[in-house]
Motif scaffolding. Sequence first.
Motif: not given
Length: 771
Positions: A352-366
């Motif tokens: 899995f990889k993640v991207r975001s529209v804003i910078a420096a967004l931290t995501l916790n995913i289960t």
Amino acid sequence: MKRQVAIFIETALAQTELEFSRLELFNDEKITVSSTIQNISDISKIFTDFSQGFTIPCSTINNAIFQHFYQNDVDATIDYQNRYNAYIEIDTVLFRRGKIQLEKTNLKNGKPDSYSVTFYGAGVSLKDFFAEDKLNQLNYTTLNHDYTNTEVYNRVTIDSTVTDYNVRYPLITSNRVWQFGSSFPLPTANLPDWYDYPSNNSNNLGHNDGRMFYTELFPAVRVSSIFSLIQSQYGITFNGLFLQSDLFKKAFLYFKNKQTFSFLSNNAIDLDFTSSSGLLAYLFNLTTNTLQAVQVQNSQQMITFGVTSMSSSPNTYYIDVYRNGVLSAVFTSTTTSYYFNIVPEGLEVISFKVRSVIAALTLNITITYNIDYWDDIDTFVYNYTGQAVSTATTTGLTDLAGLAPDMKISDFVSGICKEFNMTVYSNTKNVFTFDPLPYWYSKGAIVDITKYTDITSIEIERMKLYKSIEFKYQDSECMLNKYFLESPLNADAHGYGNTKIGWNYDGGEYKVESPFENLLHNNFGNNLQVGYCLNKELAPYIPKPVLLYMNKKATLTSGHIHWDGQANITGYVPFGQDSEILFETGLIPLTLNFGEEISSFYLVNNPNTIYSTYYASYLVNLYNPKNRLVKVKTILPVSLLTNLQLNDRLIIRDKRYMINEMQSDLTTGDVNFTLINDFAQVKPIILVDTPTGTGNTLRFSILFTNGAYQVRISKSGNASNVTLSSLVFTAEGYLDATVPINVARTITLTLDTDYLNGNTDTNYIIIDQVW
């Protein structure tokens, strides 16, 4: 006397050319190599050495090298579709480097008899490195940068003498029709008369209501930086004085492959598996951050994942799912509590990889892996579950690869060569030299071949040339380019920057077509120049790859640009067709236009065009009414054949010629030349005027004639206060001469060139400080 020809080819075990394998040749095989770089029949193409197809025996040595190509049941370790590095020697002296292509095996009586092969020179070899790769496949890690308002603002406003950014942001709009004025009503002379002006200041950069937003701008990347990335990625080296010059280093490629700009964090970030639990916990690899799906009969499987917390909400994020390293699906949301499901497809590795529209967004995913198992009579037996907790923080970097024009690397390199009329040649493995044609010809030695020429069989033909040559860019959809094209003042309806040169010849028409788009800019009359990636319907469009010149920082003569969240701008770095380049006579505005046009920045005609700078000298000599196409037969000694360069001038009796083409029989030394008369001056004295009342810096190209190893510089006795950047050049470079305020005088710079054969020649630069 027959020469001993040896051909060496790179094999799988070879690490250096000393370990290349020597091919066995037939004793009576004729090997002919055709050599040309600039040919009058097709002046826009760069040619290279190539051989006529020749055969070599299916000997034990050759069979081992080509791994019994004729038997497809042999598991060969070489790819027969590729060409392999090779070089040719004549009597143990190096003749050419290039590549060998295996074409076929010839059978006689059902048995392998010979291989047919072809030798290709360095120009073809360069393309082999790139194959079908595109610009978006280069590694832009060294050029990606923080994508923030401040960073973009700095790359618009800071002069290159302070920080020489390799990535800039030209003032080119893709969503609004920018205007400039102190307030509404706006000036009506800025844009075509068919434009419907707004009834407010929403597009007025000179008003806070129409202020600039950094997200409106696409980046542009320095062409020389792209060349550096290519060298690094493919393990090759590009040389040439031109590549060090501002003529080249001020060229940028506009990175726009979508209609409007939207930021996504650069290089999607891998999810970091921090812990795992449950009966299937062992399937989560905390080192590689992957999930190993298993294959279980009579089971139903599901992988469920979702964001349990995020550092800032709501914000758009994307989760990319890869199966065995290949992107399979993309899921998106803006908040937590959204869960997504995928079904495993047998044994596979899932990441899995993640991207975001804003910078420096931290995501916790289960992530939960669930397997329900039934027995053979469809009775539910057991449930197996494993879970991993993961996290990722997206970066705030640009994604230049994601914005790169849709263009093959080979087309980009050949397009740059066509733009600046450059030839490419190689004298060392994996090292390629780029020279504009005027540079290249000026480096040729003068070689007298009269005594080797069969003067009884010389053919003299008329020059079969074109009656016209058109130089053009790709057609542009930009509204200003369309307006220029359709203007009644444009009598011949040519595209902006294009030109067509005609001669009194009966030949056909020829076209030199650049792969780039030439974007016409708009000047508001106050030194502010902007571009529009908007079509006639004022809608954004995706341009062809756009080549731009960066100019020195300009100061607005009135007003200022309003910028959201930053100080108003009175000075910026302009982009367009024009750039001031340091030359022999000082700073000269050069243009990327092929033909002379009114400069959108300087608002006067700019005669320093691509045609006049890089093409004219060759074509003026070619179309001289006294020119003839001369064909001669020679027998050259090995020492001359192996050292002769295609830019050398040949003397036969009392006439001097340029080489259009040569065909060399390597075994006999027979060389057939096709020549054109050479009327150009060889190493002319350079005459320059400079003022007495102001200091001035002048720049001179120090080019090495074939066989030279150094150039020594000295100045006349009256030039004690003239500063020279160097007194000895052991490689090609630029001589900067700083001439201070002084009374009228004539300064002489003496250039002594030393050659490997012990000879020396002298040239002069005369600087008249008189006005």
